[in-house]
Design an enzyme around this catalytic site. Structure first.
Site, PDB file in Angstrom:
ATOM      1  N   ASP A 183      51.791  42.181-104.659  1.00 58.09           N
ATOM      2  CA  ASP A 183      52.027  40.906-105.327  1.00 58.09           C
ATOM      3  C   ASP A 183      52.011  41.045-106.850  1.00 58.09           C
ATOM      4  O   ASP A 183      50.948  41.126-107.461  1.00 58.09           O
ATOM      5  CB  ASP A 183      50.949  39.907-104.886  1.00 58.09           C
ATOM      6  CG  ASP A 183      51.198  38.507-105.409  1.00 58.09           C
ATOM      7  OD1 ASP A 183      52.307  38.242-105.912  1.00 58.09           O
ATOM      8  OD2 ASP A 183      50.275  37.665-105.298  1.00 58.09           O
TER       9      ASP A 183
ATOM     10  N   ASP B 297      58.204  37.877-108.964  1.00 58.10           N
ATOM     11  CA  ASP B 297      57.078  37.743-108.036  1.00 58.10           C
ATOM     12  C   ASP B 297      57.405  38.398-106.698  1.00 58.10           C
ATOM     13  O   ASP B 297      58.108  37.827-105.868  1.00 58.10           O
ATOM     14  CB  ASP B 297      56.763  36.258-107.852  1.00 58.10           C
ATOM     15  CG  ASP B 297      55.506  36.023-107.038  1.00 58.10           C
ATOM     16  OD1 ASP B 297      54.866  37.006-106.619  1.00 58.10           O
ATOM     17  OD2 ASP B 297      55.159  34.843-106.824  1.00 58.10           O
TER      18      ASP B 297
END
Length: 474
Positions: A57, A260
């Site tokens: 992430d 992201d």
């Protein structure tokens, strides 16, 4: 080299090139496995080591995993929970330590045992627990194990509705995995959406430090703004040859898009999305599905959108144009239905609607697939280059070609003098080319013959080319 022994220069050259491939940098790297729209990074923690699989992430900055004991809210996991009592290197971090202050920008709070508690929130839930020190290990390109000490969250109260809750934060904050291992750069390749169903044995890699750079022909780069996440500037998106600007007024704010890897979607502000969708509809000749309660307001078709019937989208970042094929912008969200939907969405339909203007858009992992993407924390640049993944069958064919070449050349290569220098090798090949020329009387009447060194390179191509193409992805 023993006198009287002559080796075919193709074999000599193959040995030299094989040596170059084998002596690559010892680059720390970890396996990435696709799972339900996420990409799970494999890291081992504790002593003895226990494998954990967490979402890779770039949109967060904490490494955490669910731990024993976990309260009744904990969703059932597909991997075993980490038990800190079984690790000899586990130690909780004091609430007065610097690391505890780093995780709480506006203060911190202590447990009754004076340990540092943490809380990390996501759109799908919350994780709460204790911040602790632990030993972590990952592999490297040479196969050696890389061991390091990290601070991580041991989650005992996790409300995320996911069968894989662990998260490997790859942001640029002080407690991210990247910062804690002292890496100034990293790069990854993500598999396309749906690969876990069509090619379940394929995984990809994420690499760290020197040797993970993204360089060479076809690389485009864009800067990211200061902060602990990777916010870049999106200027617009072209649908075919028609450019749709980010803002209808023409003004674009810096850092309007977060890169992201922990979010699947590419989400755009409502005005931008609506204008983009209108242009996409114009360039797809098929009628979209209307009034289907399963789809809501999504743009979907009953026919698969391919390179033949769908438009190419070009994402215009500051200083970098990234081309997206229909396979990256359309997907089949429900496998049991023949729906093929536009993979870009409106931020009004996401959690971003509640997070303020700072989060203007997300560049998620669906559209990052099939690219080698590098993050350089020193130059504050993100680099992109297109690296499509081969299918399983293609990889098997490449592996078979390498085995055949290896078997054919093994005996002579093993006898090759390992001290032969590159200059010696070039001289041998050039000499062999001179011997291979046809008689002068035939040169004007026959088509030019390919030199033996050229044929040699042609034979070596199956060995060399897969390495060049697959880069750090495989």
């Amino acid at each position: 080299m023993a006198s009287g022994v002559i080796f075919h220069p193709c074999f000599l050259l193959s040995y030299y090139l094989i040596g170059l491939l084998v002596t690559a940098h010892n680059v720390p790297q970890a396996q990435l496995t696709p799972h339900k729209g996420q990409h799970l990074m494999k890291v081992s923690i504790g002593t003895p080591p226990v494998d954990i699989y967490g979402t890779a992430d770039t949109g967060s900055n904490l490494v955490w995993t669910p731990c024993v004991p976990c309260n009744d809210n904990c969703f059932k996991q597909i991997h075993p929970l980490f038990d800190p009592k079984k690790s000899s290197t586990y130690s909780e971090i004091s609430c007065h330590s610097e690391k505890c202050h780093q995780i709480w920008d506006n203060g911190h709070y202590c447990s009754p045992q004076n340990s540092c508690n943490y809380a990390s929130g996501y759109s799908s839930g919350l994780s709460q627990g204790v911040l602790a020190n632990e030993k972590a290990t990952i592999t490297s390109t040479s196969g050696q194990v890389v061991s390091l000490d990290i601070a991580f969250g041991c989650g005992h109260n996790n409300t995320l509705r996911s069968d894989v809750q662990a998260t490997i934060g790859l942001g640029s904050g002080p407690l991210s995995f990247v910062s804690q291992i002292g890496s100034k750069r990293f790069s990854y390749c993500l598999l396309p959406y749906g690969t876990e169903y069509t090619d379940p044995i394929i995984t990809s890699k994420i690499s760290f430090g020197n040797g993970s750079e993204v360089v060479g022909d076809g690389v485009v780069s864009t800067p990211f703004v200061a902060g602990d996440q990777y916010f870049v500037t999106l200027e617009g998106i072209s649908v075919g040859d028609t450019c749709v600007s980010f803002n209808s007024s023409g003004k674009v704010s810096k850092g309007n898009m977060c890169i992201d890897s922990g979010s699947p979607i590419l989400a755009l502000p409502p005005d931008f999305y609506n204008r983009l969708e209108v242009e996409v509809k114009k360039q797809v000749s098929i009628d979209p599905i209307k009034d289907d309660p399963n789809l809501g307001t999504r743009l979907c078709y009953r026919t698969k959108i391919t390179n033949e019937n769908g438009p190419v989208l070009t994402v215009h970042f500051e200083g970098a144009d990234v081309e997206l094929k229909p396979i990256q912008t359309f997907n089949q969200p429900l496998k049991e239905y023949e729906y093929y939907c536009f993979g870009i969405t409106n931020t009004a339909n996401t959690e971003l609607a509640y997070m303020g203007d700072h989060y203007q858009g997300i560049y998620g992992n669906y559209v990052q697939a099939n690219f080698l993407i590098g993050f350089d924390l020193e130059t504050r640049m993100i680099h992109f280059t297109f690296k499509p993944f081969p299918s399983t069958r293609k990889r098997e064919r490449e592996s078979q070609r390498k085995k055949e070449l290896s078997h054919e050349n093994r005996e002579i290569v093993q006898n090759f003098d390992r001290t032969t220098r590159k200059a010696d090798l070039a001289e041998i090949v050039q000499s062999f080319d001179r011997q291979d020329r046809p008689p002068r009387s035939l040169r004007s009447r026959e088509a030019p013959r390919q030199s033996r060194s050229a044929r040699c390179f042609a034979r070596l191509q199956p060995l060399i080319e897969p390495r060049k193409c697959l880069c750090f992805c495989i």
